[in-house]
Write an enzyme that holds these catalytic residues in place. Structure first.
Site: not given
Length: 613
Positions: A2, A28, A75, A100-101, A486, A490, A493, A509, A608
């Site tokens: 947000c 964001r 968001w 926000n929050g 990583e 990526k 995402e 395994h 973000k």
């Protein structure tokens, strides 16, 4: 997650700033947006699901204008992605709020306010703020918005940054903060608010960072009143932001992620510069660093997402270079378990934004247990984590707009490598010759990164094959296993391809059951002591018909064959190899996303800055 903006201006239209500011906060993450403006005919509001551009078009159609206004990109948390759930929320045409929050006790607050006669038109937790402020404003604190907001905030449990305007108070904007970022920006006969400085930098560089519990009354002249969480009047320092407006523009690039990948040689050089110039002196991390470092015998790293993978990499450096035991934990898990506290342990938090709520709360939890020694590694000056920490190291990545972290990650790795060497010197495990070797490795790293970027044309060809796949497997061993993690993250995402990462030795395994001709397997295979082990693991994949995509070094002995594709990065760069090998997996994901036509900079469902649980 947000974004909040707000403005109170003397002569200029606030709507222009609100729209511009929300566009700068799009990185964001959000799914709807809206603005509310105090007009001569009362509070006028425009909200839309989707991009800010849709909301801007609607605002232009109705000719929205005014000197006082607030805006928001949402968001979704409480309630779906619908226009009634979008911010701002309005109570009885008198009070408008953006938030926000998360208000954790919103259900009990909703019931309390319903009993007082308030009707709710959304599913959000934010609407309780609007009605709570309205009640205080029209009852106990008639006509006093600043006092009404203070009183209403006493009812809320959770994290919030809020901005409030009242229809009959055209000369003030009231804001409050608890756990979520919010700043005040001071202009010439105009005052702005925003979630971060990128939204205001085109108008002013003079900013005030609010602290937890702060409530402020703003006018065109600046901060007219400011109280802390105890209700006492306080002053907060005015700081001059060093953020470059150019860093917020795309320039010749097609996407911010592409730009930020290619900015890594400079970002890494800038971050390494302070380590090199001061030859790993402890004061790089703060005035008390030598005292703190000499007082600790172990380290715990707390982080989330990509920053967590940076911590996993650092564990290898800290234990091999500094000989200090190191644990790495996901911050959101650490804060909800019984922890055996150790006052001689250094808590290291890692966050690009410095506002990651789970990491912030994990640090507070550690402090509550008596673990006072803490170090924040962060990319944003004066953000929450550095202010809460005993020591701080700021990376010099510059603004990172793309949701998928690139240069923030590699500069975090540089900082963590510097921490490892600094501790190694203090603890007597790094002699002068080794210190010079590490300094030279850092000096050479930006050039090696540029060489890795030059591999882009070859990686584009691989990416076109990956774009057709639905799954992928990433393998690495030792310090390169976090690079595999990583790389898989990526790819997930920004391409929405399902990807997993495993230590290569774990293939037999379980993961080997997934391998067939439809499962591309990416291998991080530098020329280190585990290379022969990695080659044996690759044979296991080939024997089952899997197709291998190998990132090797120039001096690795690999031969391309059917089902085995090899791209060679520059010669093995020793301890800093994980940073170098991060570049090709970033490029692979970026170009696979381009081939699939996804939204590279704003992937679905992601944000973000994660300022909620």
């Amino acid at each position: 997650m947000c974004g909040i903006v707000g403005a109170i201006r003397q002569t200029s239209n606030a709507v222009e700033f609100l729209v511009e500011g929300l566009k700068r906060l799009e990185y964001r993450g959000y799914d709807s947006s809206g603005i509310a403006v105090d007009t001569p005919n009362g509070i006028a509001r425009v909200r839309r699901v989707g991009r800010v551009a849709s909301m801007e078009e609607a605002a232009n159609e109705v000719g929205l204008s005014g000197y006082l206004g607030i805006g928001h990109t949402r968001w979704a948390t409480h309630g779906g992605v619908t226009e009634p759930n979008a911010h701002p929320h309005v109570s009885n045409d008198l009070i408008a709020v953006v938030h926000n929050g998360i208000i954790e006790n919103f259900e009990s607050e909703r019931a309390r306010l319903q009993a007082l006669g308030y009707a709710f038109s959304s599913q959000t937790d934010t609407e309780v703020i609007a009605h709570a402020v309205h009640y205080e404003y029209t009852h106990a604190h008639q006509g006093q918005l600043f006092a009404a907001v203070q009183a209403a905030c006493k009812h809320f449990h959770g994290a919030y940054a809020i901005a409030v305007i009242a229809q009959d108070q055209k000369d003030e904007l009231v804001v409050a903060r608890m756990g979520c970022p919010l700043l005040v920006a001071l202009g010439d006969s105009e005052t702005f608010i925003a979630s971060d400085v990128s939204a205001v930098i085109a108008h002013t560089r003079r900013v005030v960072f609010l602290e937890d519990g702060d409530v402020a009354r703003l006018t065109t002249a600046g901060i007219a009143a400011l109280v802390d969480k105890t209700g006492n009047s306080v002053e907060r320092a005015v700081r001059v932001s060093e953020l470059s407006l150019a860093s917020l523009e795309l320039g010749p690039y097609n996407h911010f992620m592409q730009k930020e990948i290619h900015e890594q040689p400079k970002a890494i050089a800038d971050t390494a510069e302070v380590l090199i110039d001061d030859a790993f002196h402890p004061e790089i991390f703060g005035e008390k660093a030598a005292e703190v470092f000499n007082d600790i015998h172990s380290i715990k790293i707390l982080a989330c997402g990509t920053s967590f993978y940076a911590g996993l990499t650092a564990k290898y450096w800290l234990e091999s270079i500094a000989k200090i035991p190191c644990d790495v934990e996901i911050a959101s898990e650490f804060r909800y378990r019984d922890v055996i506290a150790d006052p001689k342990q250094l808590i290291v938090t890692i966050s690009q934004s410095g506002e990651t709520l789970d990491t912030m709360e994990a640090l507070k939890y550690a402090h509550s247990l008596g673990q006072t020694h803490s170090l924040s590694i962060c990319n944003v000056m004066e953000s929450a984590l550095p202010r809460e920490s005993e020591l701080v190291f700021y990376t010099r990545a510059g603004a990172e707009i793309g949701v998928a972290s690139t240069k923030a990650f590699t500069t975090q790795l540089v900082a963590l490598f510097g921490l490892s060497v600094t501790l190694g010197i203090l603890k007597g495990h790094v002699d002068a010759a080794k210190q010079q070797s590490y300094l030279e490795q850092l000096r050479q790293l930006p050039g090696s990164i540029q060489h890795a970027l030059n591999l882009e044309p070859q990686i584009v060809l691989w990416a076109q094959q990956f774009a057709k796949k639905s799954d992928a497997l990433f393998l690495g061993r030792g310090i390169h296993y976090p690079v595999a993690l990583e790389g898989a993250l990526k790819l997930k995402e920004i391409t929405y391809i399902h990807a997993e990462a495993y230590p290569a030795g774990e293939l037999k395994h379980g993961p080997l059951a997934l391998v067939d001709e439809n499962m591309p397997v990416v291998v991080i295979a530098p020329h280190d002591k585990l290379l022969d082990k990695v080659k044996a693991n690759m044979q296991e994949v080939s024997a089952r018909g899997g197709e291998l995509f190998v990132f090797a070094d120039l001096d690795s002995n690999f031969t391309e064959s059917e089902g085995v594709h090899v791209i060679r990065t520059p010669r093995h760069v020793g301890d800093l190899s994980p940073i170098l090998h991060t570049i090709p997996v970033q490029l692979l994901s970026y170009h696979a996303a381009l081939a699939r036509g996804t939204d590279v900079d704003k992937p679905r469902n992601l944000a973000k800055s994660v300022t909620v649980e």
